[in-house]
Every structure is written in C-alpha cells, then in structure tokens.
Design a protein around this motif. Structure first.
Motif, PDB file in Angstrom:
ATOM      1  N   ILE A  58       0.852  -1.193   0.000  1.00 22.53           N
ATOM      2  CA  ILE A  58       0.000   0.000   0.000  1.00 22.53           C
ATOM      3  C   ILE A  58       0.883   1.237   0.000  1.00 22.53           C
ATOM      4  N   TYR A  59       0.597   2.162  -0.917  1.00 23.12           N
ATOM      5  CA  TYR A  59       1.427   3.366  -1.020  1.00 23.12           C
ATOM      6  C   TYR A  59       0.620   4.592  -0.585  1.00 23.12           C
ATOM      7  N   SER A  60       1.206   5.363   0.321  1.00 22.77           N
ATOM      8  CA  SER A  60       0.597   6.617   0.760  1.00 22.77           C
ATOM      9  C   SER A  60       1.626   7.404   1.553  1.00 22.77           C
ATOM     10  N   TYR A  67      -4.859   6.284  -3.320  1.00 25.06           N
ATOM     11  CA  TYR A  67      -6.330   6.130  -3.194  1.00 25.06           C
ATOM     12  C   TYR A  67      -6.795   7.125  -2.145  1.00 25.06           C
ATOM     13  N   SER A 152      -2.726  -0.544  -3.674  1.00 23.16           N
ATOM     14  CA  SER A 152      -3.414   0.552  -2.978  1.00 23.16           C
ATOM     15  C   SER A 152      -4.874   0.617  -3.375  1.00 23.16           C
TER      16      SER A 152
END
Length: 311
Positions: A58-60, A67, A152
């Motif tokens: 998950i990318y953030s 997202y 993501s």
C-alpha cells in the motif's frame, strides 16, 4: 449496466444523487491535489512518488496518495443516503407494486450503486493523477508503477466497501434519518479508538504482525464483515414493512441484539484502550442506561406519575 426496466427505474430515481456526489468528489479531491502540489515547492526532492511504489504494498505519503481517503466517506455516505431515501419516499413500495420481487430490487440497487461509486473512483482518481502530471513543479518527476497502484486500489476499495456496507445496513434498519446520521457519525469517530485496539492486538500483542500483515488482516476482516452485512440486509429487506416506519429501528426484533452490541462495543473501546477500572465501570453503566432509554424510549415521567397515584 442498465439492462432491465428495474435498473432504469433505479437509475432515474437516483441519478441526481450520483451526479451531485460525482461533482463533489471531483471538487474536493482535485482541490486537495492542488493543495498538495503547492506544498511540493518546499520539498527537497526530484520525484513526487517514492520508489516504493514499485513494490506490492500500500502506497501513501504526504506527497502522493494513491487512493483518496475521501472515497471512504463517499461510500459510507452514499450507502446510507441511497437506502434511506427510498425508505422515506416510499420508492420501495412503488417498485414492489410494479411487480418486482424484493430480492430483485435489493440486488439491483446494490449492483447499480456500487458500479456508479467505482466509476466515480476511477474518473476522479484519473483526474487526480492527471493534475499531478500537468501541475507538478518544474524539475520534479511524476512516475507511477502498477504494483503499488494496484495494491493501494485493492486495499482502498475493500475498505470503502466495508464502510459502504455499514451505511447501507444502518439505513436499512433505522427509520429515523437524524438519529441514523448521529449513529454513523458516532461510529465513524470511534474508529480512531478501534484502530488503536487492532494495532495493540495484531502488532504489539501475541500475533506480532508487521505493518503490512496488520493492514491486510484488518481489511480482510472488514471485508468478511461487510459481506455478512450485505447478505443479512437482503434477508431483512425481504421482510421490510411499513408498520414500524418512523421508529428508530424498523425491525423491533433487532432491539436486543443492537443493545448488546452497543454496550459491548463502547465498553470494549474503553477497556482495550487501557482505561482504568473506574472509567470502564462508568462507561458500562452509562451505555447500559443510555442504550435502554434510546432503544425502548420508556415513558419515565408517566410511569412515575402512575406509581405515585397508586401509593
């Protein structure tokens, strides 16, 4: 998507709601993207997106969110508004009297609203990425990779669907719009405490999961819970009647289960967030009394007056 007369009726009924949400999503998400881009001028980097986007995780981060968090609230709000609007305006009765079975109506609604929401996510996310690409500061690159994006998106959509099912189910069983909104707001606020509990149990507790394992354990648990709510909703929708319309709960048989869940949930939040014994005890007593008054609405003043007359 609109292959039957039932689909077309549902679409015409809710197209204004969908259009309003689509415009709102574009305005909010693109505005947030521009705000993020404006802050990149003060960041010492040549790339907006980190190389970790190339991994299946998950990318953030502060510079780029694959997202948008807004989509979670959009799914929750539309799930509640969609079902609540039809209950209040008697659109359900119109569909039932038109010859459609309750099973057909329920699953057609669910299919259409989810398809529209996913469509909004795709369009708005594309506009966000395009905004990054066009408006990025000079000398700063914007490179994406499928592994991080797909991971993501999958995680974000499952989280959104979980929240959607909560709003959808709440609107199905609650007959009062105002109290339904307050209930959902209270639940949303409580998620902060719930996240701490999951973190303590899965990361610092006996399971010793790392961050990625913890995230996927939580989201898969939420997905199973969401599927249960959707299937249970289909069962209840088939038994929906106007007899209790306007009451807090449209299904009186749910009062005791809702009461127990409310008491256990709120008390559990206090307990697992390491509150002292007195705080937990006070929370338990308050939830027991408040939940009883809220769900059964006893006429305490009238009962007191009658008791005094018999003395």
């Amino acid at each position: 998507m609109l292959t039957t007369q039932l689909d077309r009726l549902i679409w015409r009924r809710h197209r204004k709601l969908f259009a309003t949400m689509a415009v709102l999503a574009i305005l909010i998400c693109v505005s947030m993207t521009f705000a993020t881009i404006s802050g990149l001028r003060y960041v010492d980097t040549t790339q907006i997106v980190d190389v970790s986007i190339r991994r299946w995780q998950i990318y953030s981060d502060d510079q780029f969110v694959a997202y948008s968090t807004f989509f979670h609230f959009m799914f929750l709000g539309i799930g509640a508004a969609f079902m609540n609007q039809d209950l209040k305006d008697n659109f359900n009765q119109f569909l039932f009297s038109s010859g459609f079975s309750r099973k057909q109506v329920y699953w057609a609604k669910l299919r259409i609203v989810l398809a529209v929401l996913v469509g909004i996510v795709i369009v708005v996310t594309g506009l966000q990425y395009l905004t990054y690409w066009v408006a990025a500061p000079a000398g700063m690159g914007f490179q994406l990779a499928w592994p991080g994006l797909l991971t993501s998106w999958a995680y974000g959509l499952m989280m959104s669907f979980g929240l959607f099912s909560i709003g959808w189910f709440a609107a199905l069983i609650m007959g009062q719009t105002g109290t339904m909104i307050l209930t959902l707001l209270g639940f949303t606020i409580s998620l902060a405490g719930l996240d701490t509990i999951y973190d303590n149990m899965l990361h610092g507790g006996p399971f010793h999961l790392n961050g990625s394992q913890r995230d996927w354990t939580i989201i898969l648990t939420l997905l199973v819970f969401a599927i249960v709510l959707v299937i249970w909703g289909a069962y209840l929708y088939n038994r929906l009647s106007l007899e209790h319309n306007g009451e807090y709960l449209l299904f009186p048989g749910l009062k005791l289960p809702v009461y127990i869940v409310f008491v256990v949930y709120v008390t559990g939040l206090s307990l697992f967030n390491q509150a002292d014994f007195n705080t937990v005890l006070i929370t338990f007593v308050v939830t027991v009394v408040f939940g009883y008054i809220w769900l059964w609405r006893p006429r305490i003043g009238e009962a007191w007056h009658q008791w005094r007359q018999h003395q």
